[in-house]
Motif scaffolding. Structure first.
Motif, short mmCIF file in Angstrom:
data_model
loop_
_atom_site.label_atom_id
_atom_site.label_comp_id
_atom_site.label_asym_id
_atom_site.label_seq_id
_atom_site.Cartn_x
_atom_site.Cartn_y
_atom_site.Cartn_z
N LYS A 271 0.83 -1.19 0.00
CA LYS A 271 0.00 0.00 0.00
C LYS A 271 0.88 1.26 0.00
O LYS A 271 1.91 1.32 0.69
CB LYS A 271 -0.92 0.02 1.22
CG LYS A 271 -2.01 -1.05 1.21
CD LYS A 271 -3.00 -0.80 0.08
CE LYS A 271 -4.14 -1.81 0.11
NZ LYS A 271 -5.10 -1.59 -1.01
N ARG A 272 0.45 2.25 -0.76
CA ARG A 272 1.24 3.47 -0.89
C ARG A 272 1.44 4.16 0.45
O ARG A 272 2.54 4.66 0.74
CB ARG A 272 0.57 4.42 -1.89
CG ARG A 272 1.28 5.76 -1.98
CD ARG A 272 0.80 6.62 -3.13
NE ARG A 272 1.53 7.88 -3.14
CZ ARG A 272 1.56 8.72 -4.16
NH1 ARG A 272 0.86 8.44 -5.27
NH2 ARG A 272 2.24 9.85 -4.11
N ASP A 273 0.41 4.22 1.28
CA ASP A 273 0.53 4.89 2.57
C ASP A 273 1.64 4.28 3.42
O ASP A 273 2.41 5.00 4.07
CB ASP A 273 -0.79 4.82 3.34
CG ASP A 273 -1.90 5.59 2.64
OD1 ASP A 273 -1.58 6.42 1.77
OD2 ASP A 273 -3.09 5.36 2.97
N LEU A 274 1.73 2.96 3.41
CA LEU A 274 2.77 2.28 4.18
C LEU A 274 4.16 2.58 3.61
O LEU A 274 5.11 2.85 4.35
CB LEU A 274 2.53 0.76 4.18
CG LEU A 274 3.61 -0.10 4.86
CD1 LEU A 274 3.76 0.29 6.33
CD2 LEU A 274 3.28 -1.59 4.73
N ILE A 275 4.28 2.53 2.30
CA ILE A 275 5.57 2.80 1.66
C ILE A 275 6.03 4.22 2.00
O ILE A 275 7.20 4.45 2.36
CB ILE A 275 5.46 2.63 0.13
CG1 ILE A 275 5.18 1.17 -0.21
CG2 ILE A 275 6.75 3.09 -0.56
CD1 ILE A 275 4.90 0.92 -1.68
N ALA A 297 6.60 6.61 -15.54
CA ALA A 297 6.16 5.26 -15.91
C ALA A 297 7.07 4.18 -15.35
O ALA A 297 7.19 3.09 -15.91
CB ALA A 297 6.07 5.13 -17.45
N LEU A 298 7.69 4.46 -14.20
CA LEU A 298 8.54 3.47 -13.54
C LEU A 298 7.74 2.61 -12.56
O LEU A 298 8.11 1.47 -12.29
CB LEU A 298 9.70 4.16 -12.81
CG LEU A 298 10.79 4.71 -13.71
CD1 LEU A 298 11.71 5.67 -12.95
CD2 LEU A 298 11.61 3.58 -14.32
N ILE A 299 6.69 3.18 -12.01
CA ILE A 299 5.78 2.44 -11.14
C ILE A 299 4.35 2.81 -11.51
O ILE A 299 4.11 3.80 -12.21
CB ILE A 299 6.03 2.72 -9.64
CG1 ILE A 299 5.74 4.20 -9.32
CG2 ILE A 299 7.44 2.34 -9.24
CD1 ILE A 299 5.83 4.54 -7.84
N THR A 300 3.41 2.02 -11.06
CA THR A 300 1.99 2.32 -11.27
C THR A 300 1.27 2.17 -9.93
O THR A 300 1.79 1.56 -8.99
CB THR A 300 1.35 1.37 -12.30
OG1 THR A 300 1.50 0.01 -11.84
CG2 THR A 300 2.01 1.52 -13.66
N THR A 301 0.07 2.74 -9.86
CA THR A 301 -0.71 2.61 -8.64
C THR A 301 -2.15 2.26 -8.98
O THR A 301 -2.71 2.78 -9.96
CB THR A 301 -0.66 3.92 -7.82
OG1 THR A 301 -1.43 3.77 -6.62
CG2 THR A 301 -1.20 5.09 -8.61
N SER A 302 -2.71 1.37 -8.21
CA SER A 302 -4.10 0.96 -8.39
C SER A 302 -4.69 0.63 -7.02
O SER A 302 -4.10 -0.16 -6.27
CB SER A 302 -4.18 -0.26 -9.32
OG SER A 302 -5.51 -0.70 -9.46
N PHE A 303 -5.80 1.27 -6.70
CA PHE A 303 -6.42 1.07 -5.39
C PHE A 303 -5.42 1.28 -4.26
O PHE A 303 -5.32 0.49 -3.31
CB PHE A 303 -7.06 -0.31 -5.30
CG PHE A 303 -8.13 -0.56 -6.32
CD1 PHE A 303 -9.38 0.03 -6.19
CD2 PHE A 303 -7.87 -1.34 -7.43
CE1 PHE A 303 -10.37 -0.18 -7.15
CE2 PHE A 303 -8.86 -1.57 -8.40
CZ PHE A 303 -10.11 -0.98 -8.25
#
Length: 384
Positions: A271-275, A297-303
């Protein structure tokens, strides 16, 4: 009509592009008045240039424009050539068909204003390139169109483009056809190679560059050679693929590189918040740095979950491995349980190690001494 569409388009590459061309044509709105510019965005090796060239060829052949110019590899050309001014001169001279055109003259601008042109600017890395290469989009004749390909979405935002096409990876079926065209010079693999081909597809994960590089390398090779290559792929990314993917990484700041390598080594699928909470412990706010990684375009995010292409993850891990090929105790990050056990049980750790993550499910038994975390009575772990 003056045309310069860059390098010839390889027919083998035209797999799964028809629907993509249609989507881009809708963004371009060919035939409508005004100057319209759109962007094709995506990771390195995903097929932006191939797609832009296919679109350029199609609409140029239909004689929508008086002149068409495809400027390839702007990043490379601006680095090795005579600067952006020389490249700007090259564009204008090619569009007008006049090698003596004066890019700063009022007459030249008036000539451009009377022409409906198509310009493709390929592999743009920063907004300054766009500003100098085409100083004023409005000086082009009504109906003109500009296509910009880039790995950096922020470049397109700064250009105030009228639409952005996010280039997806190839779907299953299309990836099999592209790989087969390079590996076997036919639409599908022979039956006795199908299982091996599917395993290669899993590795490439829809990235056209990887499919073409691996297919070309394995052309006319034996099954034993295929098996050997599959084993080697688990160890490192082929150089041709690594070099293309690494361009985006090389353009990052130190903090952005730190965030990217941490995600590649430890946090893919988290999860992004944890990272962000973990990265923020290193005295910087990681929120904007992660946004930049998404834009590049090195990473993506979904949910709210961060992920990345398998080959980009492997590239990041290879960068860390190259810090010390033979001695994992001198690498900044450790994630492989065998490397970690070697470092801890043999007291090989150094202050270079920034972080490690040990998957205990892969360890049957572990006995450590305090000395594994100390050197001359002091902790080897920074901050502890």
């Amino acid at each position: 009509m003056r045309l310069n569409n860059g390098s010839p388009l390889n027919d083998k590459d035209l797999v799964g592009v028809d629907s993509r061309i249609k989507d881009i044509e809708e963004l371009l709105r060919i035939g409508f008045a005004g100057v319209r510019k759109i962007g094709i965005w995506g990771a390195g090796g995903i097929g932006k240039t191939t797609l832009a060239r296919a679109v350029s060829n199609k609409i140029s052949e239909n004689r929508h424009f008086e002149s068409s110019y495809f400027f390839e590899n702007i990043r490379e050309e601006s680095e090795k050539n005579k600067g952006l001014t020389g490249l700007q001169q090259q564009i204008i001279c090619n569009i007008l068909g006049d090698k003596n055109a004066n890019i700063g003259s009022r007459f030249t601008k008036e000539r451009l204003g009377r022409m409906k042109v198509l310009i493709v600017l390929d592999d743009v890395t920063n907004f300054k390139q766009i500003e100098l290469l085409i100083e004023d989009f409005k000086c082009l004749g009504s109906g003109s169109r500009i296509i910009i390909t880039t790995r950096d979405k922020q470049v397109l935002e700064n250009c105030l483009v009228d639409g952005i096409y996010e280039t997806p990876i190839l779907s299953y079926g299309a990836d099999l056809q592209l790989f087969s065209r390079y590996a076997f010079r036919q639409k599908f693999p022979p039956e006795d190679f199908r299982e091996l081909a599917v395993r290669l597809l899993s590795y490439a994960n829809g990235l056209p560059l990887a499919l073409k590089v691996l297919g070309s390398f394995l052309f006319k090779r034996t099954k034993k050679e295929w098996e050997s290559q599959l084993v080697n792929l688990n160890i490192n990314v082929p150089r041709d693929i690594q070099e293309v993917l690494k361009v985006s990484y090389d353009g990052l700041t130190d903090k952005q590189k730190l965030a990217f390598l941490d995600i590649a080594c430890f946090f893919k699928g988290y999860k992004r918040d944890l990272i962000e909470a973990i990265l923020n412990a290193h005295n910087f706010d990681s929120h904007i740095e992660i946004n930049v990684l998404i834009e590049r375009a090195l990473i993506t995010t979904s949910f709210n979950t961060i992920t990345m292409h398998d080959l980009l993850q492997e590239m990041g891990r290879e960068i860390v491995r190259q810090e010390s090929i033979d001695d994992p105790g001198r690498r900044s990050r450790l994630w492989d349980h065998e490397d970690i056990l070697k470092v801890l049980t043999k007291n090989k750790g150094t202050e270079v190690i920034r972080s490690m993550r040990l998957n205990m499910s892969k360890v049957s038994e572990l006995h450590l001494k305090l000395e594994a975390f100390q050197e001359n009575g002091k902790s080897k772990i920074p901050g502890s």
